[in-house]
Write an enzyme that holds these catalytic residues in place. Structure first.
Site, PDB file in Angstrom:
ATOM      1  N   HIS A  40       2.755 -53.007 -21.669  1.00 47.07           N
ATOM      2  CA  HIS A  40       2.252 -51.591 -22.000  1.00 47.07           C
ATOM      3  C   HIS A  40       3.514 -50.932 -22.541  1.00 47.07           C
ATOM      4  CE1 HIS A  40      -1.620 -51.168 -20.196  1.00 47.07           C
ATOM      5  NE2 HIS A  40      -1.165 -52.360 -19.173  1.00 47.07           N
ATOM      6  N   ASP A  67       3.368 -56.579 -17.519  1.00 45.81           N
ATOM      7  CA  ASP A  67       2.567 -55.273 -17.276  1.00 45.81           C
ATOM      8  C   ASP A  67       3.449 -54.234 -17.623  1.00 45.81           C
ATOM      9  OD1 ASP A  67       0.464 -53.560 -16.725  1.00 45.81           O
ATOM     10  OD2 ASP A  67       0.248 -54.037 -14.905  1.00 45.81           O
ATOM     11  N   ASP A  68       4.588 -53.561 -16.810  1.00 44.40           N
ATOM     12  CA  ASP A  68       5.235 -52.393 -16.910  1.00 44.40           C
ATOM     13  C   ASP A  68       6.576 -52.871 -16.788  1.00 44.40           C
ATOM     14  OD1 ASP A  68       3.248 -50.156 -17.685  1.00 44.40           O
ATOM     15  OD2 ASP A  68       2.304 -51.085 -15.948  1.00 44.40           O
ATOM     16  N   HIS A  99       0.014 -59.307 -21.917  1.00 47.74           N
ATOM     17  CA  HIS A  99      -0.393 -58.122 -21.088  1.00 47.74           C
ATOM     18  C   HIS A  99       1.089 -57.163 -20.707  1.00 47.74           C
ATOM     19  CE1 HIS A  99      -2.380 -56.114 -17.147  1.00 47.74           C
ATOM     20  NE2 HIS A  99      -1.953 -55.211 -18.286  1.00 47.74           N
ATOM     21  N   HIS A 150      -8.857 -54.246 -19.503  1.00 43.13           N
ATOM     22  CA  HIS A 150      -8.336 -54.123 -18.018  1.00 43.13           C
ATOM     23  C   HIS A 150      -9.469 -54.295 -17.078  1.00 43.13           C
ATOM     24  CE1 HIS A 150      -4.365 -53.334 -19.614  1.00 43.13           C
ATOM     25  NE2 HIS A 150      -3.892 -52.947 -18.166  1.00 43.13           N
ATOM     26  N   GLY A 185      -6.662 -48.075 -17.525  1.00 47.76           N
ATOM     27  CA  GLY A 185      -6.911 -47.106 -16.626  1.00 47.76           C
ATOM     28  C   GLY A 185      -7.411 -47.520 -15.300  1.00 47.76           C
ATOM     29  N   GLU A 193      -8.823 -55.064 -11.426  1.00 42.94           N
ATOM     30  CA  GLU A 193      -7.591 -54.916 -10.797  1.00 42.94           C
ATOM     31  C   GLU A 193      -7.849 -54.155  -9.824  1.00 42.94           C
ATOM     32  OE1 GLU A 193      -3.195 -52.802 -11.631  1.00 42.94           O
ATOM     33  OE2 GLU A 193      -5.062 -52.213 -13.016  1.00 42.94           O
TER      34      GLU A 193
END
Length: 335
Positions: free
Chosen positions: A22, A280-281, A20, A199, A170, A202
């Protein structure tokens, strides 16, 4: 396990995958500033505060801005190669990398060219001994059923070996319930052999996780942490052994969880749900995979056996090919 034994140096040697993460969240500030200067684009805020976000909506808006700076094939390939370097630096053996074409304004309607450019960067990285990467192409929750069908049509026509999965991401809270809208697109993708990662859980609650399983046929769920609010959904995940790609720092930064001590990853793991640890990021959040593992180990007292089990889940839950999985499992057994 105490902090001394869960040093990030040691955890960097733990064989594992990341499932996971991005591409849009892997741009370093220096690279973004360089591209912004090249194209005469103002930074949305001063560089020292570039990655300070007011919430998920602000975060997603920033992704659109950052991806809008990527305008040539060379920049895409550079992004892919830099991502592989990031993996190697963290000791990660494979990644399923999510990217969402809607964020990349200069590539709208050019998905085959985009995938080809990213593939060129990843192939160059693999030739240089860097870890392999699979691409998960993502829908945005606010898109229409027709747009989803068009994306799936494009992926099935392309049949690019680099693309391993259909994804959706999103803001669930802003989009509302979208499982019924995208069910047919995910059904077709699965029938054609693409894996499915969703996703959910969350900004939505456990009902989003249930929809991901029952309507979208998720092979894996990204986040999923709010499943903990419904014992029946936790049991569904455990019974079907559907893995969660959990991102602790992201959950803290975006207010999904108030503190690491209250993070649901441990109760979910103890309930028999397969969990993996992810970033994630990572550039935007200032983290790396070994740090995420260290936070969990230190907070929950994970033993080496528990660290190995979570790492094993990351490998098993990945969409890597059998050879890559076998190699990582063999290395893990020796850790």
């Amino acid at each position: 396990m105490n902090t001394n034994t869960t040093s990030t140096d040691r955890l960097r040697t733990l064989p594992r995958a990341e499932v996971h993460v991005h591409l849009e969240g892997c741009f370093e500030a220096a690279m973004l500033e360089q591209w912004a200067t090249r194209f005469g684009e103002p930074l949305p805020r001063p560089r020292e505060r570039l990655f300070q976000f007011e919430g998920l909506a602000d975060f997603l808006h920033f992704l659109d801005w950052a991806c809008g700076l990527v305008r040539t094939r060379e920049e895409l390939a550079e992004s892919a190669y830099a991502f592989s370097q990031r993996l190697a630096a963290s000791g990660t053996g494979y990644a399923d990398l999510i990217f969402n074409p809607t964020h990349w304004s200069h590539w709208h309607g050019r998905l085959p060219a985009m995938v080809d450019a990213l593939d060129a960067g990843f192939r160059a990285a693999e030739q240089d001994g860097l870890p392999p990467v699979g691409l998960c192409v993502s829908l945005l929750r606010t898109q229409s059923a027709d747009a989803a069908a068009e994306l799936v049509d494009g992926l099935l026509q392309m049949k690019h070996p680099r693309v391993v999965a259909l994804s959706i991401d999103g803001n669930e809270a802003a989009a509302g319930r979208t499982g019924p809208r995208f069910a047919e697109a995910f059904r077709r993708a699965g029938a054609a052999g693409l894996r499915r990662t969703v996703h959910a859980g969350e900004s939505s609650g456990p009902e989003g996780v249930r929809d991901a399983i029952e309507l979208l046929g998720a092979d894996r769920i990204d986040h999923g942490v709010r499943a903990v609010e419904d014992a029946a959904v936790v049991q569904l995940l455990a019974d079907r052994q559907i893995p969660l790609g959990i991102c602790p720092s992201s959950n803290l930064a975006l207010g999904v969880c108030p503190s690491m001590a209250e993070h649901p990853i441990e109760p979910l793991r103890r309930a028999g749900v397969p969990v993996s640890v992810n970033t994630d990021d990572p550039a935007l959040l200032g983290t790396c995979l070994e740090h995420e593992y260290a936070m969990c180990a230190d907070t929950f007292g994970w033993t080496d056996a528990e660290l190995r089990a979570v790492a094993r889940t990351s490998i098993d839950a990945s969409f890597a090919n059998d050879d890559v999985k076998a190699s990582l499992r063999e290395a893990l057994a020796c850790w």
